[in-house]
Design a protein around this motif. Structure first.
Motif, PDB file in Angstrom:
ATOM      1  N   VAL A  65       0.838  -1.202   0.000  1.00  0.00           N
ATOM      2  CA  VAL A  65       0.000   0.000   0.000  1.00  0.00           C
ATOM      3  C   VAL A  65       0.872   1.250   0.000  1.00  0.00           C
ATOM      4  O   VAL A  65       0.594   2.217  -0.725  1.00  0.00           O
ATOM      5  CB  VAL A  65      -0.967  -0.007   1.202  1.00  0.00           C
ATOM      6  N   GLY A  66       1.965   1.203   0.791  1.00  0.00           N
ATOM      7  CA  GLY A  66       2.893   2.339   0.780  1.00  0.00           C
ATOM      8  C   GLY A  66       3.435   2.591  -0.616  1.00  0.00           C
ATOM      9  O   GLY A  66       3.487   3.732  -1.081  1.00  0.00           O
ATOM     10  N   GLY A  67       3.804   1.509  -1.324  1.00  0.00           N
ATOM     11  CA  GLY A  67       4.290   1.643  -2.692  1.00  0.00           C
ATOM     12  C   GLY A  67       3.228   2.201  -3.618  1.00  0.00           C
ATOM     13  O   GLY A  67       3.505   3.058  -4.475  1.00  0.00           O
ATOM     14  N   LEU A  68       1.993   1.742  -3.420  1.00  0.00           N
ATOM     15  CA  LEU A  68       0.898   2.232  -4.263  1.00  0.00           C
ATOM     16  C   LEU A  68       0.680   3.721  -4.052  1.00  0.00           C
ATOM     17  O   LEU A  68       0.449   4.467  -5.013  1.00  0.00           O
ATOM     18  CB  LEU A  68      -0.390   1.473  -3.943  1.00  0.00           C
ATOM     19  N   ILE A  69       0.769   4.138  -2.778  1.00  0.00           N
ATOM     20  CA  ILE A  69       0.590   5.567  -2.503  1.00  0.00           C
ATOM     21  C   ILE A  69       1.658   6.369  -3.243  1.00  0.00           C
ATOM     22  O   ILE A  69       1.373   7.386  -3.881  1.00  0.00           O
ATOM     23  CB  ILE A  69       0.642   5.833  -0.990  1.00  0.00           C
TER      24      ILE A  69
END
Lengths: 331, 428
Positions: free
Chosen positions: B33-37
């Protein structure tokens, strides 16, 4: 001859005492020379987001879900409200975006706790931690600043009343509290919500879907808290900064506890705590306060001490629904 | 025969590794999710992951293989370990003790008070600071414990309220009673009250430190579980004494190594980490090898059975709160007395958030005192990587907080792994 004893519920008693104390304080303040109008106005502004979030949370908890992520919803929607207002070009559009984002967070929380049987306290805490980090991160990446001034044309215009300039959202919040009190206690939907928290099996046997009721209350609670969060930046403070809500999401939880999950009492509780906070900021700048600095800090603690004492002494474990915080599993 | 071995191993792993898989999966979700953000905001997520690894001392140009960076990660890990211990012990007793945050504030204030305002003999001062901070944390934890036992107040409610009461109380104390030279900082801890800073440069230091920690763990493990003793009493006391000797001896050995090979580079890993690890191991011994600890676990697993067995539930609750308070108080001391301020800021910026993230640390560590240690090191490394996210990508270091939140949210879902397994089965 027997005398008919008048039964006064303890909660009514506590709230009456608090309100009487406030009236007395108003009277005293006028004598000390503090503008009570200013304090009352401040109290109403603090009250609004608290009421909105607390009413949503009351209904949520009545249906058996405990969402302690209110602070996180406040923080994120304070940002997204302004973001929406800037992109849609109107303050009310921003409020709408804020409540939609809040509803989305509520929806995610609902999916997790209703269908995923997630631990609600942990999930709520996760929302708070997530939002605490993401607010500044989003501000830095999108606005490249740690504080953002909302331009005046995007602010919700205030209306003049005998108390001075007030935001129309204040009246919306009061109306919402009354409306949801009526819905909760006088309509079939309210019965379903309360039953979903008290005895979900009965709701299920009665042919109503517990999961849908709970999803509905989750989304509603999130949306109301989101409206409150957007009000911070668009209707009240006019800026977005780190920790904009300054723990008021937790005060909203305190209101819920203090009010024993009744929306109308939550309104009263929010006003009481709003009054205390407005008083704290007024007293803090008085020259006499420097001699006794603890007073200002004590007033800041009051919104947390009062519910704790009230719960410990007067109310105990009673008001919480039996199935509170527990996922309902169909057999 | 040979072909059976892997399958037996696999089934063993499947039986015993599920908690581990859940934790790993939650971390995975958080990182994705951090990467997606990052991706949504037009940053390269791969760069983000590289920066995150740098927080652990990997992919970094340092002459000691990034061990300095790892020491920073350990410094962040120390308070996380302790606040996680608070939550974990609560969970073992079936309690949702989210009051670590407030206990950290109170413990930190007590530590700063003793460290900055009393002149005590060398050696005794550090000891007094540590003990008083722990006791102050325990004292604050006593309030929700008694409210729970006497009045049935739910610990989540009292925890939230007491966290904020502690916040304003400590803020007041910091400004009006504890401040020293500067108004915004509490008085510097006297040199006698400071925890020793571990050397950050010498490779030998960190290797020594890590090996000492491993040796302590191994030694305790062998002593307590691999030696055959049929009765408790004298021998158990002897074991505990030996345990204390090992910890103390390793401290002395390390101090020696530190003095001779390490250079103080303004790093902030202090010797509290020994106490923290010792406390984790001690709580493990207490919960799994001692009768009161067994009571706590029984109350948590099955309160009805505990009641029928004649166990005092109140006592178990009280004990678990007190142990949690001791750990959180020590976390406060470790945050208040550390370089370079040797005091804490009156905005409480030094303390805020450790108690809440500790919940995530405890959950990833499966609420197990030993599992918490690697979990805390992971969270500490993540926290440390914020600097590299800022320097390399130019994003705010607060993204780390977002990732931690996602990990906590993912850990809340007990069925995530099960759901995925079911989906996979359906797809087949």
């Amino acid at each position: 001859m027997t005398i008919a004893r008048i039964h006064i519920p303890r909660r009514v008693l506590v709230f009456t005492i608090c309100l009487v104390v406030i009236v007395v304080l108003f009277y005293l303040l006028e004598h000390v020379g503090i503008s009570t109008k200013e304090v009352a106005r401040g109290a109403l502004f603090v009250m609004t987001p608290l009421t909105l979030a607390a009413v949503g949370e009351c209904i949520n908890e009545k249906a058996g879900l405990v969402n302690i992520g209110l602070e996180g919803i406040f923080l994120l929607t304070a940002f997204f409200g302004v973001y929406g207002a800037v992109h849609l070009g109107s303050g009310y559009g921003g409020l709408l975006v804020g409540s939609l984002v809040g509803a989305l967070i509520g929806f995610i929380f609902g999916i997790m706790s209703v269908y995923g049987r997630a631990n609600q306290v942990v999930a709520g805490m996760g929302i708070n931690v997530f939002a605490g980090g993401m607010l500044l991160f989003l501000m830095m990446t999108i606005w490249h600043a740690t504080s953002y001034e909302v331009r005046p044309e995007f602010m919700i215009s205030k209306i003049s009343t005998p108390l001075g300039l007030l935001s129309p959202i204040i009246f919306v919040a009061i109306a919402i509290a009354i409306l949801f009190h009526i819905i909760l206690h006088r309509t079939f939907l309210g019965i379903k919500i309360r039953a979903a928290g008290e005895k979900p099996e009965a709701v299920d046997v009665g042919g109503k879907r517990v999961d849908r009721i709970r999803m509905f209350t989750c989304i509603l609670g999130g949306g109301l808290a989101g409206l409150g969060g957007a009000f911070f930046s668009l209707g009240w403070l006019g800026t977005v900064v780190k920790d904009i809500s300054a723990g008021r999401g937790y005060i909203a939880l305190a209101c819920v506890v203090f009010a024993g999950l009744e929306p109308l009492y939550a309104l009263a509780a929010a006003f009481i705590f709003g009054f205390v906070e407005a008083l704290a900021s007024t007293v803090g700048i008085m020259p006499a306060a420097h001699a006794f600095p603890f007073l200002g800090y004590f007033l800041l603690m009051v919104p947390y001490i009062v519910p704790l004492v009230v719960v410990a002494i007067f109310i105990g474990r009673k008001p919480f629904p039996k199935a509170s915080g527990r996922p309902y599993i169909r057999e | 025969m040979i072909s059976k071995v892997p399958s037996a191993l696999l089934s063993y792993l499947r039986e015993n590794m599920r908690p581990l898989v859940e934790s790993a999966f939650a971390i995975f979700v958080g990182l994705v999710v951090g990467g997606l953000i990052l991706l949504v905001l037009h940053y390269n997520p791969i760069d983000g992951y590289v920066s995150m690894l740098k927080g652990f001392g990997i992919f970094i140009e340092q002459r000691n293989f990034g061990l300095t960076e790892f020491a920073y990660a350990l410094a962040f890990a120390t308070p996380y370990m302790l606040t996680a211990l608070t939550f974990a012990v609560g969970m073992r007793a079936g309690l949702f003790n989210i009051g670590a945050e407030g206990q950290v504030y109170i413990g930190g204030a007590a530590a700063a008070w003793i460290a900055g305002h009393f002149a005590l003999p060398v050696g005794f001062h550090v000891f007094a600071v540590t003990i008083i901070a722990m006791l102050a944390g325990a004292l604050w934890a006593l309030i929700p414990a008694l409210l729970k036992i006497r009045r049935g107040v739910h610990e989540v409610i009292s925890g939230i309220m007491l966290n904020w009461i502690a916040f304003y109380l400590v803020m007041y104390l910091a400004i009006y009673h504890l401040s020293g030279k500067y108004a915004h900082l509490t008085a510097e801890a006297l040199p006698t009250a400071r925890y020793e800073v571990l050397g950050m440069v010498g490779r030998i230091d960190l290797i020594a430190m890590i090996s000492v920690i491993l040796a302590v763990c191994l030694g305790v493990y062998i002593l307590l579980w691999r030696t055959r003793v049929s009765h408790i009493g004298f021998i158990q006391r002897w074991r505990m004494m030996l345990f204390g000797l090992i910890v103390g001896g390793s401290y002395v050995a390390f101090a020696y190594v530190n003095q001779h090979f390490g250079k103080l580079m303004g790093g902030n890993l202090t010797t509290v980490i020994y106490v923290a690890i010792a406390l984790c191991v001690g709580v493990y011994v207490f919960l799994w090898r001692m009768y009161p600890g067994y009571e706590i676990r029984l109350v948590g697993d099955n309160p009805d059975a505990a009641r029928y067995a004649g166990i005092s539930i109140s006592r178990a609750i009280l004990l678990s709160f007190i142990i949690g308070g001791l750990a959180a108080g020590l976390a406060g001391a470790s945050l208040a007395i550390r370089p370079t301020n040797w005091g804490f800021n009156s905005t409480l910026g030094d303390f805020v958030g450790y108690g809440f993230v500790g919940i995530g640390v405890a959950l990833v560590g499966r609420n197990h005192p030993i599992g918490i240690i690697p979990s805390a090191i992971f969270f500490g490394g993540l926290e440390n990587s914020g600097r590299y996210l800022e320097a390399d990508l130019g994003v705010s270091s607060e993204l780390v907080g977002g990732i931690q939140g996602i990990i906590i949210i993912a850990m809340a879902l007990p069925l995530l792994v099960l759901l995925l397994a079911r989906l996979r089965r359906k797809a087949k």
